[in-house]
Motif scaffolding. Structure first.
Motif, PDB file in Angstrom:
ATOM      1  N   UNK A   1       0.865  -0.642  -0.028  1.00  0.00           N
ATOM      2  CA  UNK A   1      -0.503  -0.071  -0.191  1.00  0.00           C
ATOM      3  C   UNK A   1       0.966   1.455   0.117  1.00  0.00           C
ATOM      4  N   UNK A   2       0.845   2.310  -0.924  1.00  0.00           N
ATOM      5  CA  UNK A   2       1.399   2.773  -1.354  1.00  0.00           C
ATOM      6  C   UNK A   2       1.133   3.976   0.135  1.00  0.00           C
ATOM      7  N   UNK A   3       2.438   4.905   0.137  1.00  0.00           N
ATOM      8  CA  UNK A   3       2.039   6.212   1.314  1.00  0.00           C
ATOM      9  C   UNK A   3       1.146   7.274   0.349  1.00  0.00           C
ATOM     10  N   UNK A   4       0.579   7.615   1.311  1.00  0.00           N
ATOM     11  CA  UNK A   4      -0.606   8.636   0.642  1.00  0.00           C
ATOM     12  C   UNK A   4      -0.249   9.702  -0.458  1.00  0.00           C
ATOM     13  N   UNK A   5       1.230  10.214  -0.126  1.00  0.00           N
ATOM     14  CA  UNK A   5       1.505  11.024  -1.173  1.00  0.00           C
ATOM     15  C   UNK A   5       1.912  10.311  -2.474  1.00  0.00           C
ATOM     16  N   UNK A   6       2.282   8.875  -2.362  1.00  0.00           N
ATOM     17  CA  UNK A   6       2.295   8.527  -3.755  1.00  0.00           C
ATOM     18  C   UNK A   6       1.119   7.819  -4.559  1.00  0.00           C
ATOM     19  N   UNK A   7      -0.317   7.967  -3.297  1.00  0.00           N
ATOM     20  CA  UNK A   7      -1.888   7.286  -4.063  1.00  0.00           C
ATOM     21  C   UNK A   7      -2.327   8.868  -4.981  1.00  0.00           C
ATOM     22  N   UNK A   8      -1.633   9.991  -3.892  1.00  0.00           N
ATOM     23  CA  UNK A   8      -2.345  10.822  -4.783  1.00  0.00           C
ATOM     24  C   UNK A   8      -2.276  11.828  -5.944  1.00  0.00           C
ATOM     25  N   UNK A   9      -0.680  11.316  -6.318  1.00  0.00           N
ATOM     26  CA  UNK A   9       0.458  10.692  -7.615  1.00  0.00           C
ATOM     27  C   UNK A   9      -0.497  10.466  -8.138  1.00  0.00           C
ATOM     28  N   UNK A  10      -0.607   9.333  -8.269  1.00  0.00           N
ATOM     29  CA  UNK A  10      -1.754   8.041  -9.462  1.00  0.00           C
ATOM     30  C   UNK A  10      -2.168   8.675  -9.493  1.00  0.00           C
ATOM     31  N   UNK A  11      -3.317   9.291  -8.468  1.00  0.00           N
ATOM     32  CA  UNK A  11      -4.476   8.950  -8.715  1.00  0.00           C
ATOM     33  C   UNK A  11      -4.719  10.578  -9.535  1.00  0.00           C
ATOM     34  N   UNK A  12      -3.894  11.773  -9.346  1.00  0.00           N
ATOM     35  CA  UNK A  12      -4.349  13.263 -10.499  1.00  0.00           C
ATOM     36  C   UNK A  12      -3.295  12.389 -11.411  1.00  0.00           C
ATOM     37  N   UNK A  13      -2.570  11.456 -11.739  1.00  0.00           N
ATOM     38  CA  UNK A  13      -2.133  11.275 -13.083  1.00  0.00           C
ATOM     39  C   UNK A  13      -2.759  10.966 -13.580  1.00  0.00           C
ATOM     40  N   UNK A  14      -3.721  10.272 -13.246  1.00  0.00           N
ATOM     41  CA  UNK A  14      -4.860   8.969 -13.945  1.00  0.00           C
ATOM     42  C   UNK A  14      -6.087  10.155 -14.230  1.00  0.00           C
ATOM     43  N   UNK A  15      -6.366  11.267 -13.458  1.00  0.00           N
ATOM     44  CA  UNK A  15      -7.558  11.837 -13.890  1.00  0.00           C
ATOM     45  C   UNK A  15      -7.243  12.712 -13.908  1.00  0.00           C
ATOM     46  N   UNK A  16      -6.278  12.906 -13.998  1.00  0.00           N
ATOM     47  CA  UNK A  16      -5.862  14.184 -15.678  1.00  0.00           C
ATOM     48  C   UNK A  16      -5.744  13.614 -17.130  1.00  0.00           C
ATOM     49  N   UNK A  17      -5.687  12.520 -17.107  1.00  0.00           N
ATOM     50  CA  UNK A  17      -6.568  11.677 -18.392  1.00  0.00           C
ATOM     51  C   UNK A  17      -8.418  11.311 -18.947  1.00  0.00           C
ATOM     52  N   UNK A  18      -8.676  11.825 -17.936  1.00  0.00           N
ATOM     53  CA  UNK A  18      -9.908  11.327 -18.130  1.00  0.00           C
ATOM     54  C   UNK A  18     -10.559  10.431 -17.054  1.00  0.00           C
ATOM     55  N   UNK A  19     -10.044   9.629 -16.445  1.00  0.00           N
ATOM     56  CA  UNK A  19     -10.332   8.554 -15.515  1.00  0.00           C
ATOM     57  C   UNK A  19     -10.882   9.004 -14.251  1.00  0.00           C
ATOM     58  N   UNK A  20     -12.396   8.879 -13.902  1.00  0.00           N
ATOM     59  CA  UNK A  20     -13.076   9.106 -13.027  1.00  0.00           C
ATOM     60  C   UNK A  20     -13.082   7.704 -11.675  1.00  0.00           C
ATOM     61  N   UNK A  21     -13.109   7.813 -10.055  1.00  0.00           N
ATOM     62  CA  UNK A  21     -12.563   6.618  -9.773  1.00  0.00           C
ATOM     63  C   UNK A  21     -14.195   6.681  -8.861  1.00  0.00           C
ATOM     64  N   UNK A  22     -15.088   5.567  -8.829  1.00  0.00           N
ATOM     65  CA  UNK A  22     -15.948   4.989  -8.120  1.00  0.00           C
ATOM     66  C   UNK A  22     -15.197   3.669  -7.229  1.00  0.00           C
ATOM     67  N   UNK A  23     -16.488   3.494  -6.164  1.00  0.00           N
ATOM     68  CA  UNK A  23     -16.307   2.778  -5.494  1.00  0.00           C
ATOM     69  C   UNK A  23     -17.677   1.796  -5.367  1.00  0.00           C
ATOM     70  N   UNK A  24     -19.003   2.172  -5.372  1.00  0.00           N
ATOM     71  CA  UNK A  24     -20.110   1.303  -5.220  1.00  0.00           C
ATOM     72  C   UNK A  24     -20.178   0.162  -4.083  1.00  0.00           C
ATOM     73  N   UNK A  25     -20.241  -0.821  -4.726  1.00  0.00           N
ATOM     74  CA  UNK A  25     -20.024  -2.031  -4.340  1.00  0.00           C
ATOM     75  C   UNK A  25     -18.177  -2.566  -4.245  1.00  0.00           C
ATOM     76  N   UNK A  26     -17.874  -2.233  -5.498  1.00  0.00           N
ATOM     77  CA  UNK A  26     -17.494  -2.543  -5.325  1.00  0.00           C
ATOM     78  C   UNK A  26     -15.457  -1.661  -6.473  1.00  0.00           C
ATOM     79  N   UNK A  27     -14.421  -2.073  -6.564  1.00  0.00           N
ATOM     80  CA  UNK A  27     -14.216  -1.094  -7.332  1.00  0.00           C
ATOM     81  C   UNK A  27     -14.291  -0.744  -8.675  1.00  0.00           C
ATOM     82  N   UNK A  28     -14.153   0.904  -8.845  1.00  0.00           N
ATOM     83  CA  UNK A  28     -14.273   0.963 -11.156  1.00  0.00           C
ATOM     84  C   UNK A  28     -14.457   1.718 -11.266  1.00  0.00           C
ATOM     85  N   UNK A  29     -13.738   2.070 -12.262  1.00  0.00           N
ATOM     86  CA  UNK A  29     -13.383   3.002 -12.861  1.00  0.00           C
ATOM     87  C   UNK A  29     -13.977   3.943 -14.577  1.00  0.00           C
TER      88      UNK A  29
END
Length: 85
Positions: A46-74
């Motif tokens: 499990x990466x550090x919170x700062x690493x997770x933020x960088x990964x999340x920001x990088x992917x969101x800048x490319x149009x990815x939207x993260x969801x959870x619901x009943x299971x992880x989704x994008x």
């Protein structure tokens, strides 16, 4: 950005698939090690919170939207991408 979503490795793997990115490509763009991505996607690390933020920001800048619901989704919304491909 939905900040309440706890990212898991499945999110990152699915997002990469939607974007047709390899682990190496994501690592290079995000500035993290490929091993970190490999271990996170495999559920071994499990990466550090700062690493997770960088990964999340990088992917969101490319149009990815993260969801959870009943299971992880994008989903991909290219209209929200800040990166020209």
């Amino acid at each position: 950005m939905s900040t309440n979503i706890r990212l898991v490795g499945e999110h990152i793997a699915a997002a990469r698939k939607l974007l047709k990115m390899t682990q190496a490509e994501l690592a290079a763009v995000a500035g993290v090690s490929e091993a970190t991505i490999q271990k996170f996607e495999a559920g071994l690390h499990s990466p550090r919170p700062s690493t997770l933020k960088v990964l999340r920001d990088t992917l969101e800048q490319r149009g990815i939207e993260f969801t959870n619901g009943d299971s992880p989704g994008v989903k991909l919304d290219r209209s929200k991408s800040l990166v020209s491909e």
